[in-house]
Design an enzyme around this catalytic site. Structure first.
Site, mmCIF file in Angstrom:
data_model
loop_
_atom_site.group_PDB
_atom_site.id
_atom_site.type_symbol
_atom_site.label_atom_id
_atom_site.label_comp_id
_atom_site.label_asym_id
_atom_site.label_seq_id
_atom_site.Cartn_x
_atom_site.Cartn_y
_atom_site.Cartn_z
ATOM 1 C CG MET A 181 -1.894 -1.316 1.254
ATOM 2 S SD MET A 181 -2.741 -1.467 -0.142
ATOM 3 C CE MET A 181 -3.966 -0.470 0.121
ATOM 4 C CG ASN A 189 0.637 -3.256 -8.222
ATOM 5 O OD1 ASN A 189 0.580 -3.903 -7.120
ATOM 6 N ND2 ASN A 189 0.115 -2.377 -8.569
ATOM 7 C CG HIS A 249 -5.231 -1.842 -9.706
ATOM 8 N ND1 HIS A 249 -5.177 -1.415 -8.452
ATOM 9 C CD2 HIS A 249 -6.390 -1.538 -9.918
ATOM 10 C CE1 HIS A 249 -6.022 -0.302 -8.218
ATOM 11 N NE2 HIS A 249 -6.925 -0.716 -8.972
HETATM 12 C C1 GRF Z 1 -5.299 -7.640 -4.129
HETATM 13 O O1 GRF Z 1 -6.571 -7.452 -4.463
HETATM 14 C C2 GRF Z 1 -4.587 -6.806 -5.204
HETATM 15 O O2 GRF Z 1 -5.105 -6.758 -6.222
HETATM 16 C C3 GRF Z 1 -4.359 -5.494 -4.428
HETATM 17 O O3 GRF Z 1 -4.480 -5.663 -3.028
HETATM 18 C C4 GRF Z 1 -5.111 -6.828 -2.930
HETATM 19 C C5 GRF Z 1 -4.054 -7.782 -1.977
HETATM 20 O O4 GRF Z 1 -4.850 -8.708 -1.531
HETATM 21 N N1 GRF Z 1 -3.204 -4.672 -4.803
HETATM 22 P P1 GRF Z 1 -3.904 -9.997 -0.506
HETATM 23 O O5 GRF Z 1 -3.193 -9.165 0.405
HETATM 24 O O6 GRF Z 1 -2.777 -10.460 -1.728
HETATM 25 O O7 GRF Z 1 -4.750 -10.827 -0.221
#
Ligand code: GRF
Length: 191
Positions: free
Chosen positions: A88, A105, A107
């Site tokens: 994040m 990445n 998304h």
């Molecule tokens: C996922 O939906 C990804 O696309 C976004 O953050 C979320 C992460 O989920 N960037 P996790 O921590 O891998 O369960």
């Protein structure tokens, strides 16, 4: 064999999917980097026996210091490739320039629609019939880097947001590791 670092701030389900998929290949996830000491991803890392490292990113001086320390850590591990999976924080040019075209990445929307932290909610509320995920290279912007691939599905219109979220995550876990492996294979061939 490529050595991969995954960066995650939260649940870490993509991190785990990547670790498991790479175990079937010569490539390995060598470490997890996080900015959140409470991330469930760390618990997964303990279970999967992957070393993890947490760095503070709250203030600009902390972030600069953390990125410098992360970079030397990545170099000491011999990391070739970075996969962001729910990390994040925006990375600064220091890290991005150190790994040109080697940071990707995932998304949870069809970029360029709905960038930012609420990709799933924004997609859901949009009323768009086609929803999906994007895997892209990371540049200096927020979810702006060149798109590698996208996968989409049609919503029926009756799903709840939780159901859409589950579909998106299932798609991520299926597609992200596969694409990553393809990129690692291509990188190995070009070396
Ligand atoms: C996922 O939906 C990804 O696309 C976004 O953050 C979320 C992460 O989920 N960037 P996790 O921590 O891998 O369960």
């Amino acid at each position: 064999m490529a050595k991969v670092a995954v960066f995650a701030s939260g649940n870490g389900s993509n991190f785990e999917a990547i670790v498991k998929a790479l175990e079937e290949t010569p490539h390995r996830v060598v470490c997890l980097i996080s900015d959140n000491e409470k991330a469930y991803a760390l618990e997964r890392a303990r279970r999967l026996r992957i070393p993890y490292h947490v760095f503070p990113f709250h203030t600009p001086p902390e972030r600069k210091d953390s990125e410098e320390r992360i970079l030397s850590l990545l170099r000491s591990y011999g990391i070739d490739f970075i996969a962001l999976a729910g990390f994040m924080r925006l990375l600064s040019p220091l890290l991005i320039d150190a790994y040109p075209n080697r940071i990707v990445n995932i998304h949870p929307s069809l970029l360029p629609k709905y960038p930012g932290t609420h990709g799933i909610r924004d997609s859901y509320l949009s009323g768009d019939e086609e929803l999906g995920i994007t895997i892209h290279y990371v540049d200096y912007g927020l979810d702006t880097g060149p798109i590698i691939t996208q996968r989409s599905f049609r919503r029926s219109g009756t799903e709840t947001m939780e159901e859409i979220e589950d579909k998106i995550h299932a798609l991520e876990h299926e597609v992200y590791p596969k694409v990553l492996i393809e990129l690692l294979e291509a990188m190995d061939k070009n070396q």
